[in-house]
Design a protein around this motif. Structure first.
Motif: not given
Length: 84
Positions: A14-16, A48-49, A65-66, A70-72
């Motif tokens: 959902l968050t991604t 990234v963190l 997810a991260n 991060a890519v997006l």
């Protein structure tokens, strides 16, 4: 897989996904005049963190997810710089 991991995966999806419409709109319109570069850079650094944190804790939902987020966000930063 434990229920908490499933919940983590759902939260990750959902968050991604929440950033996908903005990336698509920016890519389609080739306009970033209403996009804050500072916000996207800060968000990118934070994600990234979180990715590093997820790797440290070996958390698949956090890593997936991260990484994707991060890519997006990186794409959004590139688009902002390209279409200013």
């Amino acid at each position: 897989m434990e229920n908490i991991e499933i919940m983590g995966l759902v939260a990750a999806v959902l968050t991604t996904y929440s950033i996908v419409p903005q990336v698509y709109k920016t890519w389609s319109n080739k306009s970033t005049k209403d996009i804050s570069l500072t916000m996207y850079l800060a968000m990118f650094l934070g994600v990234v963190l979180w990715l590093i944190y997820g790797i440290y804790h070996d958390s698949i939902p956090m890593i997936l997810a991260n990484f994707i987020t991060a890519v997006l966000l990186f794409v959004m930063v590139v688009l902002k710089l390209k279409y200013k």
